[in-house]
Write a protein that holds these residues in place. Structure first.
Motif, PDB file in Angstrom:
ATOM      1  N   MET A 402       7.499  14.067  -3.300  1.00  0.00           N
ATOM      2  CA  MET A 402       7.116  12.694  -2.296  1.00  0.00           C
ATOM      3  C   MET A 402       7.948  12.628  -1.137  1.00  0.00           C
ATOM      4  N   ASN A 403       7.313  12.009  -0.306  1.00  0.00           N
ATOM      5  CA  ASN A 403       7.788  12.360   1.248  1.00  0.00           C
ATOM      6  C   ASN A 403       7.330  10.010   1.236  1.00  0.00           C
ATOM      7  N   ALA A 404       7.959  10.110   2.088  1.00  0.00           N
ATOM      8  CA  ALA A 404       7.991   8.220   2.642  1.00  0.00           C
ATOM      9  C   ALA A 404       6.859   7.816   3.214  1.00  0.00           C
ATOM     10  N   ASN A 405       5.836   7.215   2.533  1.00  0.00           N
ATOM     11  CA  ASN A 405       4.931   6.993   2.731  1.00  0.00           C
ATOM     12  C   ASN A 405       4.663   4.487   2.873  1.00  0.00           C
ATOM     13  N   PHE A 406       4.247   4.403   3.107  1.00  0.00           N
ATOM     14  CA  PHE A 406       3.896   3.248   2.814  1.00  0.00           C
ATOM     15  C   PHE A 406       3.081   2.798   1.607  1.00  0.00           C
ATOM     16  N   GLY A 407       2.667   3.765   1.191  1.00  0.00           N
ATOM     17  CA  GLY A 407       1.852   3.009  -0.028  1.00  0.00           C
ATOM     18  C   GLY A 407       3.160   3.372  -0.962  1.00  0.00           C
ATOM     19  N   LEU A 408       4.141   3.527  -0.733  1.00  0.00           N
ATOM     20  CA  LEU A 408       5.420   3.022  -1.844  1.00  0.00           C
ATOM     21  C   LEU A 408       6.298   2.352  -2.254  1.00  0.00           C
ATOM     22  N   LEU A 409       5.465   0.793  -0.684  1.00  0.00           N
ATOM     23  CA  LEU A 409       5.856  -0.529  -0.749  1.00  0.00           C
ATOM     24  C   LEU A 409       5.300  -1.449  -1.364  1.00  0.00           C
ATOM     25  N   ASP A 410       6.033  -2.250  -2.123  1.00  0.00           N
ATOM     26  CA  ASP A 410       5.003  -3.678  -2.807  1.00  0.00           C
ATOM     27  C   ASP A 410       4.742  -4.409  -1.664  1.00  0.00           C
ATOM     28  N   ASP A 411       3.360  -4.825  -2.246  1.00  0.00           N
ATOM     29  CA  ASP A 411       2.452  -5.887  -1.300  1.00  0.00           C
ATOM     30  C   ASP A 411       3.117  -6.588  -0.371  1.00  0.00           C
ATOM     31  N   LEU A 412       2.560  -6.911   0.247  1.00  0.00           N
ATOM     32  CA  LEU A 412       3.225  -8.161   0.916  1.00  0.00           C
ATOM     33  C   LEU A 412       2.992 -10.346   0.383  1.00  0.00           C
ATOM     34  N   GLU A 413       3.725 -10.254  -0.027  1.00  0.00           N
ATOM     35  CA  GLU A 413       3.465 -12.066   0.048  1.00  0.00           C
ATOM     36  C   GLU A 413       2.622 -13.058   0.744  1.00  0.00           C
ATOM     37  N   GLY A 414       2.746 -13.918   0.464  1.00  0.00           N
ATOM     38  CA  GLY A 414       2.538 -15.331   1.284  1.00  0.00           C
ATOM     39  C   GLY A 414       1.887 -14.954   3.391  1.00  0.00           C
ATOM     40  N   VAL A 415       1.398 -14.002   2.731  1.00  0.00           N
ATOM     41  CA  VAL A 415       0.409 -13.222   4.878  1.00  0.00           C
ATOM     42  C   VAL A 415      -0.954 -13.935   4.155  1.00  0.00           C
TER      43      VAL A 415
END
Length: 454
Positions: A402-415
């Motif tokens: 796997m490469n770095a990608n934004f799909g790895l990150l948890d969803d933003l909360e309180g936005v």
């Protein structure tokens, strides 16, 4: 090797970064590089840090996943990025380098460090304490030693990688959730089924086959040449065997019903969850050698993927890597030997920046353990921490690099939902959260960035 020296095996990006981090923290290091005693099909010189493929480390912008990872690494004092900065050539927002100058910088920095010794030898056994950073071209002898220690199934030699797309880019008014016959449900999938399914009409399928079989393929380096076998057959090669071959293979429609027509589709492309959060979805059976622009063009013809955001493109090439979720700890060490770590592409990351990042953290963590402190991993709100989480939590049965990608990150909360619909703003918020989290983690862990010196 002197008894007080820490052993780093491999003089590429990850190994050089790891050795630097250890040495800067006061430890004597020997870095073993088998070139030129034993060459590889990819390398052309004996320099440390030689770039064998592209000359770019990709984007520097924090709204790009690779740029965000670089910004996090800079907070920790990365040698590799410092050498890249000194070797930079015009490349827009990408960190593009003169490959010869870059490798010379890395080579000179490592050789000049008073606590680093470079040994030109092929290592064929695992050390008790150290870092293995031998990359995708690990020698057969060392690979045998790794397999003997971890088990035969824990080291792969060929990647057959299918593309991965983001969930939010899939049109779920077209793609439907179901498992074939309702029996292929993974744990936790619930009654709705484990897969997202993209149904084709006959005309859509015929157009797709035409595009797939005439698309431009990547011509590999010699060291990437793969003797195709059934489990590693590119989707385009399968299609060339006959127009119906995919309908009797990875695109078979049996056991599925399209809720839009209440009938069995002519063909189906299935997507499988790539991460436990369900943010990344893998095109099942779609390993490919198509060029990246061709992958985007052809695979966006799949119903439901017209606006697909590709988090990882497909490929097939030689790549020795460990099945990290099955065999390694959370900080990428052997589970029964926490001071013997892996770093670089052999861990299951893809890309120059990702490889360097794992070398950086491996050097920090081995130094910590030798000083009697626990290893640490950044929080998953950071791109580095999210990569490590993927390598810890991915399904071992389907683990692929796997490469770095934004799909790895948890969803933003309180936005506000309105902001989340703006992709550029959403990525700005991801980056802000990640860099804040990295800074706080670094300070809480007592990590002092290394001094970069010429």
């Amino acid at each position: 090797m002197a008894s007080n020296e820490v052993h780093v095996i491999g003089g590429g990006l990850a190994g050089s970064e790891a050795a630097w981090q250890l040495a800067e923290r006061g430890h004597a290091v020997v870095i073993s590089e088998m070139r030129p005693v034993r060459g590889t099909a990819a390398h052309r010189t004996e320099k440390l840090g030689e770039l064998v493929c592209s000359n770019t480390f990709k984007s520097t912008e924090t709204t790009n996943a690779h740029g965000l990872l670089k910004a996090e690494m800079r907070q920790l004092g990365s040698l590799i990025l410092d050498c890249a900065d000194e070797s930079r050539v015009p490349g827009g927002s990408a960190l593009t380098v003169d490959r010869e100058i870059f490798s010379q910088h890395v080579h000179d920095r490592i050789h000049a460090h008073p606590r680093i010794r470079v040994s030109r030898e092929e290592v064929t056994a695992l050390p008790d304490v150290g870092i293995i950073a031998t990359g995708p071209l690990t020698s057969d002898a060392l690979a045998d030693a790794i397999r003997a220690r971890l088990g035969v199934e824990s080291l792969a030699f060929y990647d057959a990688i299918a593309p991965v797309v983001s969930l939010e880019s899939i049109d779920q008014n077209i793609a439907f959730r179901a498992s074939r016959w309702g029996k292929e449900t993974m744990d936790g999938a619930g009654e709705e089924g484990a897969y997202l399914n993209c149904a084709f009409t006959r005309d859509e399928y015929e157009a797709f086959i035409d595009a797939l079989t005439t698309a431009d393929q990547f011509t590999a380096h010699e060291f990437d040449a793969v003797p195709y076998f059934e489990g590693c057959m590119p989707i385009e090669e399968m299609a060339r065997r006959g127009r119906e071959s995919l309908r009797f293979g990875p695109m078979k429609p049996i056991g599925l019903q399209d809720p839009r027509s209440n009938s069995r589709p002519h063909a189906v492309m299935q997507l499988r969850m790539e991460d436990r959060g369900g943010r990344m979805w893998n095109l099942v059976g779609f390993q490919t050698r198509l060029r990246i622009p061709e992958q985007a063009r052809v695979f966006r013809m799949i119903p439901g993927l017209a606006e697909a955001e590709f988090l990882r493109f497909g490929s097939i090439h030689r790549n020795s890597y460990v099945n990290a979720p099955a065999a390694l700890s959370s900080h990428l060490s052997l589970r029964d030997a926490p001071q013997l770590m892996f770093a670089g592409q052999i861990t299951g990351v893809e890309g120059y920046t990702e490889s360097s990042a794992t070398g950086l953290l491996a050097g920090i963590n081995l130094a910590r353990q030798m000083e009697g402190r626990e290893p640490v991993v950044p929080p998953p709100a950071t791109m580095m921490g999210a990569l490590y989480r993927y390598m810890r939590e991915a399904d071992p049965k389907h683990f692929q690099p796997m490469n770095a990608n934004f799909g790895l990150l948890d969803d933003l909360e309180g936005v506000a939902p309105k902001l989340l619909k703006d992709k550029a703003k959403k990525r700005e918020l991801f980056a802000e959260r990640a860099l804040t989290a990295m800074s706080a983690w670094r300070d809480d862990a007592g990590i002092v960035p290394t001094a970069i010196r010429g």
